[in-house]
Design an enzyme around this catalytic site. Structure first.
Site, PDB file in Angstrom:
ATOM      1  N   LYS A   1       0.849  -1.190   0.000  1.00  0.00           N
ATOM      2  CA  LYS A   1       0.000   0.000   0.000  1.00  0.00           C
ATOM      3  C   LYS A   1       0.874   1.225   0.000  1.00  0.00           C
ATOM      4  O   LYS A   1       1.824   1.327   0.795  1.00  0.00           O
ATOM      5  CB  LYS A   1      -0.898  -0.012   1.260  1.00  0.00           C
TER       6      LYS A   1
ATOM      7  N   LYS B   1       5.446   3.348   8.355  1.00  0.00           N
ATOM      8  CA  LYS B   1       4.284   4.226   8.514  1.00  0.00           C
ATOM      9  C   LYS B   1       3.006   3.384   8.531  1.00  0.00           C
ATOM     10  O   LYS B   1       2.164   3.513   9.403  1.00  0.00           O
ATOM     11  CB  LYS B   1       4.248   5.208   7.330  1.00  0.00           C
TER      12      LYS B   1
ATOM     13  N   GLY C   1      -2.668   8.419  -4.221  1.00  0.00           N
ATOM     14  CA  GLY C   1      -1.995   9.620  -4.714  1.00  0.00           C
ATOM     15  C   GLY C   1      -0.755   9.962  -3.913  1.00  0.00           C
ATOM     16  O   GLY C   1      -0.467   9.365  -2.870  1.00  0.00           O
ATOM     17  N   ASP C   2      -0.005  10.921  -4.399  1.00  0.00           N
ATOM     18  CA  ASP C   2       1.120  11.538  -3.700  1.00  0.00           C
ATOM     19  C   ASP C   2       1.370  12.834  -4.486  1.00  0.00           C
ATOM     20  O   ASP C   2       0.464  13.304  -5.194  1.00  0.00           O
ATOM     21  CB  ASP C   2       2.356  10.606  -3.707  1.00  0.00           C
TER      22      ASP C   2
ATOM     23  N   THR D   1      -4.309  13.653   5.328  1.00  0.00           N
ATOM     24  CA  THR D   1      -2.890  13.790   5.689  1.00  0.00           C
ATOM     25  C   THR D   1      -2.669  15.086   6.472  1.00  0.00           C
ATOM     26  O   THR D   1      -2.040  15.091   7.538  1.00  0.00           O
ATOM     27  CB  THR D   1      -1.982  13.739   4.440  1.00  0.00           C
TER      28      THR D   1
ATOM     29  N   LYS E   1       5.340   1.823  -3.007  1.00  0.00           N
ATOM     30  CA  LYS E   1       5.270   3.172  -3.567  1.00  0.00           C
ATOM     31  C   LYS E   1       5.518   3.071  -5.053  1.00  0.00           C
ATOM     32  O   LYS E   1       6.118   2.110  -5.524  1.00  0.00           O
ATOM     33  CB  LYS E   1       6.357   4.057  -2.944  1.00  0.00           C
TER      34      LYS E   1
END
Ligand code: GLU
Length: 448
Positions: free
Chosen positions: A92, A116, A167-168, A211, A128
């Site tokens: 994830k 995390k 997303g990022d 976030t 990622k």
């Protein structure tokens, strides 16, 4: 062998083998420094040489992403997915589209994501992905074609119980929409295969805010544990993307005064507090530069071509929410001179190791991203739960749960740091607590 020697030797191997992956080496160094006390108490992991297993991703996928721009020109970018560790659950983690993306950045982000995600206690492994594609200045049609091409390859490796991207930087609901559409075309409708989706496609309320809200909840729990609050605290936030905007919003809601924020071309200081609706309109709706802000808010000042951390002014809390390594030694010195007492990371690894050392030496409380910014991925896991149950929770339900998760992460980091006699050292607390669960899960699954 002494734990210290074990870590030193292994780190030397990492440095030699991945000499050009500077961000990855940096993430490993921070992690190794922090977990030594845990390994000393639990020699089994050194005996099994478990860290040597851990630092190699289970799978690293690198692929070509060909696409055509609006003028008909052939273009190409590199795509990545790092499936780092699935000891605790399916991979994830987000996707980043930014010209700086390379294997080192992908690996450091995926590595951090393991711990995390472990800290959220929601049964998710670490991964990622992304591309060196730059969405800036691209037309909507170009973004769509790029996302479709990217997903044509990525879809071979992901799925709702295998690997769930989100997303990022450079990947928000527009990109997620196109990525999801292409995935659906190739695999039929499976809502749980990506998170951070627009609501209409099965997204979760409060995911967009998660976030930024989460970072502020973390800081709030920290202050509360010391009989203090965010009321009247002066805050500076770097960035003006999704994380920064919602961190500003929540900090203001809890009574703080947010004095400034930035984008890649400069920064704004608003003595009356950032007008977050205006900021949102400029950055999210119109996709314009931050310099537009001072045209409306004339009391504010704009400084171009400088980092916000160079600003000389007194404030209490710094929330770096832009990108990796934005705070180096010089910036850390400035924060200390400005009287900052808390630094909490909204971005991933925004503080480099020298700066981190300086902050700690000066007794500044430092909240590492793997704990403080876990709210985003935590709500992604709640989105997966809603998708699997074919339910949608209210904003309040998700928000309450998010705050609860951030409290639990804060408590875990604090207690763990104390257990190992590193009180107030949240780097040690977060890394040990995150690692402990992953290490145990790896050990009981055997050599796989
Ligand atoms: N990109 C975010 C992070 O760094 C969120 C990942 C996710 O929601 O999967 O944690």
């Amino acid at each position: 062998m002494l734990t210290k020697d074990y870590l030193t030797n292994l780190f030397r191997d990492v440095e030699t083998k991945y000499a050009y992956q500077v961000e990855f080496i940096q993430a490993i160094e921070e992690f190794f420094n922090a977990i030594q006390p845990f390994l000393e108490k639990n020699p089994i992991y050194v005996e099994k040489d478990l860290l040597r297993q851990l630092i190699i991703p289970e799978r690293l996928i690198e692929f070509r992403v060909p696409w055509m721009d609006d003028s008909g020109k052939w273009c190409v970018n590199t795509g990545y997915r790092v499936q780092y560790n699935s000891a605790l659950g399916p991979y994830k983690g987000g996707l980043r589209f930014h010209p700086t993306v390379n294997q080192s950045i992908m690996k450091f982000l995926a590595f951090e994501q393991i711990f995390k995600n472990s800290l959220t206690d929601l049964g998710i492994g670490g991964g990622k992905g992304g591309s060196d594609f730059d969405p800036k200045g691209k037309s909507d049609a170009e973004i769509m074609r790029f996302c479709q091409s990217f997903m044509q390859e990525l879809q071979k490796y992901i799925g709702p119980s295998e690997d769930i991207p989100a997303g990022d930087i450079g990947v928000s609901s527009r990109e997620i929409g196109y990525l999801f559409g292409e995935y659906k075309r190739l695999n039929n409708y499976q809502s749980g295969t990506i998170t951070g989706k627009p609501l209409l496609l099965g997204g979760s309320l409060a995911r967009t805010e998660a976030t930024g809200y989460g970072v502020v909840y973390f800081v709030n729990h920290l202050l509360e544990s010391r009989g203090d609050s965010l009321k009247d605290k002066r805050v500076i936030v770097s960035g003006s993307g999704n994380v920064a905007i919602y961190a500003i919003k929540k900090a203001q809601e809890l009574g703080a005064m947010v004095l400034g924020c930035s984008d890649s071309s400069g920064y704004v200081i608003d003595p009356d507090g950032i007008d977050v609706d205006l900021l949102q309109d400029i950055k999210e709706v119109k996709r314009e530069r931050l310099s537009e802000y001072v045209k409306v808010r004339t009391q504010a000042s704009y400084t171009s071509e400088k980092f916000i951390w160079e600003e000389v002014t007194e404030y209490d809390i710094a929330l770096p929410c832009a990108t990796q390594n934005e705070i180096g030694e010089l910036e850390a010195k400035q924060l200390i001179d400005n009287g900052v007492s808390i630094v909490a990371e909204g971005a991933n690894m925004p503080v480099n190791l020298k700066a981190l050392e300086l902050l700690m030496e000066n007794n500044i409380i430092y909240c590492p991203g793997k704990a403080a910014n876990a709210g985003g991925v935590a709500v992604s896991a709640l989105e997966m739960a809603q998708n699997a149950g074919r339910l949608s929770w209210t904003f309040e339900q998700v928000d309450i749960e998010l705050n609860h998760i951030m409290k639990q992460i804060f408590d875990t980091c604090q207690t763990t740091a104390k257990t190992y006699s590193y009180e107030n050292d949240f780097v040690t607390g977060a890394n040990i607590a995150g690692f402990e669960r992953v290490a145990k899960a790896m050990l009981i699954q055997g050599l796989v």
